[in-house]
Scaffold this motif. Structure first.
Motif, PDB file in Angstrom:
ATOM      1  N   ALA A 228      -6.927  -5.358  -3.573  1.00  0.00           N
ATOM      2  CA  ALA A 228      -6.210  -4.501  -2.625  1.00  0.00           C
ATOM      3  C   ALA A 228      -4.912  -3.974  -3.221  1.00  0.00           C
ATOM      4  O   ALA A 228      -4.539  -2.812  -3.001  1.00  0.00           O
ATOM      5  N   ARG A 229      -4.210  -4.793  -3.976  1.00  0.00           N
ATOM      6  CA  ARG A 229      -2.958  -4.340  -4.601  1.00  0.00           C
ATOM      7  C   ARG A 229      -3.208  -3.227  -5.605  1.00  0.00           C
ATOM      8  O   ARG A 229      -2.466  -2.232  -5.650  1.00  0.00           O
ATOM      9  N   VAL A 230      -4.236  -3.381  -6.423  1.00  0.00           N
ATOM     10  CA  VAL A 230      -4.540  -2.353  -7.424  1.00  0.00           C
ATOM     11  C   VAL A 230      -4.958  -1.050  -6.744  1.00  0.00           C
ATOM     12  O   VAL A 230      -4.486   0.040  -7.098  1.00  0.00           O
ATOM     13  N   VAL A 231      -5.852  -1.157  -5.761  1.00  0.00           N
ATOM     14  CA  VAL A 231      -6.320   0.035  -5.047  1.00  0.00           C
ATOM     15  C   VAL A 231      -5.167   0.716  -4.325  1.00  0.00           C
ATOM     16  O   VAL A 231      -5.044   1.955  -4.342  1.00  0.00           O
ATOM     17  N   ARG A 232      -4.322  -0.071  -3.687  1.00  0.00           N
ATOM     18  CA  ARG A 232      -3.164   0.491  -2.993  1.00  0.00           C
ATOM     19  C   ARG A 232      -2.270   1.267  -3.950  1.00  0.00           C
ATOM     20  O   ARG A 232      -1.838   2.397  -3.652  1.00  0.00           O
ATOM     21  N   ALA A 233      -1.970   0.697  -5.116  1.00  0.00           N
ATOM     22  CA  ALA A 233      -1.085   1.352  -6.076  1.00  0.00           C
ATOM     23  C   ALA A 233      -1.680   2.669  -6.572  1.00  0.00           C
ATOM     24  O   ALA A 233      -0.989   3.694  -6.647  1.00  0.00           O
ATOM     25  N   ILE A 234      -2.979   2.657  -6.908  1.00  0.00           N
ATOM     26  CA  ILE A 234      -3.614   3.883  -7.414  1.00  0.00           C
ATOM     27  C   ILE A 234      -3.697   4.936  -6.307  1.00  0.00           C
ATOM     28  O   ILE A 234      -3.427   6.119  -6.546  1.00  0.00           O
ATOM     29  N   ALA A 235      -4.069   4.512  -5.102  1.00  0.00           N
ATOM     30  CA  ALA A 235      -4.200   5.463  -4.000  1.00  0.00           C
ATOM     31  C   ALA A 235      -2.866   6.105  -3.651  1.00  0.00           C
ATOM     32  O   ALA A 235      -2.791   7.315  -3.388  1.00  0.00           O
ATOM     33  N   LEU A 236      -1.793   5.319  -3.650  1.00  0.00           N
ATOM     34  CA  LEU A 236      -0.473   5.879  -3.361  1.00  0.00           C
ATOM     35  C   LEU A 236      -0.036   6.852  -4.449  1.00  0.00           C
ATOM     36  O   LEU A 236       0.599   7.878  -4.168  1.00  0.00           O
TER      37      LEU A 236
END
Length: 297
Positions: free
Chosen positions: A170-178
């Motif tokens: 979730a942290r990785v996906v959140r960072a890339i999506a933002l």
């Protein structure tokens, strides 16, 4: 390049031609080595009934803790079971459980990570707190707490894997999506009236997918070690079902006198994890090269 010249290069056995094929397939040496090693391990556990005729659960008290020999290539365990059969059939269980845990953690982590990037403010804050709590809570204590309340089983083990792995995804996906959300193509989609759900699924998610492929390889390696750890602690796959961690647990009392009982299943874990790490590194290098080409263009 014409198809004729391509096949001519494939037919050539020169090292230069082989490097050209790898370049066209965009396979780095690490990725190629990892795929070959993982394919060999997958083929071995899949062909377990062909590679050995022994029953992994058949007890033979006349052949207790026999060292590796022509009759028993990996030796036998403390109650005379063929270790090669147990390692091969146990690999099926360990890989199946690790794969299920990887898929579950990637799915949950991706959904929550995208919700954190595109959801309403209250939901974003809730997801942030969930990630912080999960990352701060030791997964072994979580496993002990859950297995104390319910009987250890394969579904419980998969659930533990999902709970242990989703927060990092979730942290990785959140960072890339933002990061992607601030780019012009996302703003253009917002201007023409695209909904947040459409932007997240059809515009941003394709940019997240290459990193998810890297995470899938790394998460599977982590899940294999996680399953072995829990099984070694008695909280994973329960006897008599073979798994790599369970085999090591059964052999730990004889580690000084019967080295093969822990060394050989440990080697299987190490080689499988190594293949997945090589795949992850290769995919990461490939992704970085593709992004560099896109930025140059």
């Amino acid at each position: 390049m014409t198809s004729t010249s391509l096949y001519a290069g494939l037919d050539s056995g020169s090292p230069k031609a082989r490097r050209g094929v790898l370049a066209r397939l965009e396979l780095t040496p690490a990725l190629a080595a990892g795929l070959l090693l993982l394919a060999a391990i997958g083929a071995a556990v899949t062909a377990a009934p062909i590679l050995t005729a022994a029953d992994p659960n058949a007890v033979n008290l006349l052949a207790v803790r026999k060292p590796p020999s022509a009759d028993h290539i990996f030796g036998t365990d403390a109650i005379g079971r063929d270790l090669l059969a147990r390692v091969l059939f146990g690999g099926r269980v360990s890989l199946m459980v690790a794969g299920a845990g990887m898929i579950g953690s990637l799915f949950l982590g991706t959904v929550l990570g995208m919700m954190r990037a595109f959801g309403p403010q209250l939901l974003r804050a809730a997801v942030d707190r969930m990630i912080d709590i999960q990352l701060a809570f030791p997964y072994v204590l979580l496993a002990i707490a859950i297995t104390s309340a319910v009987k250890p089983s394969v579904p419980v083990l998969i659930l533990l894997m999902v709970l242990a792995g989703w927060a990092g995804v979730a942290r990785v996906v959140r960072a890339i999506a933002l990061q992607e959300r601030s780019k012009d193509y996302v703003k253009a989609a917002e201007v023409i009236g695209a909904s947040r759900l459409r932007i997240a699924c059809f515009h941003v998610f394709p940019s997240v997918l290459p990193s998810l492929m890297v995470l899938a390889a790394m998460q599977t390696a982590a899940m294999i070690v996680f399953e072995a750890t829990l099984s070694f602690l008695g909280m994973g796959i329960q006897p008599p079902t073979a798994s790599w961690g369970g085999i090591m647990l059964e052999g730990k009392d004889y580690i000084t006198t019967s080295w093969w009982l822990t060394t050989l299943p440990g080697l299987a874990i190490m080689l499988t994890s190594l293949s997945l790490v090589l795949i992850g590194d290769g995919l990461e290098s490939r992704t970085e090269k593709l992004r560099a080409k896109e930025s140059d263009a």
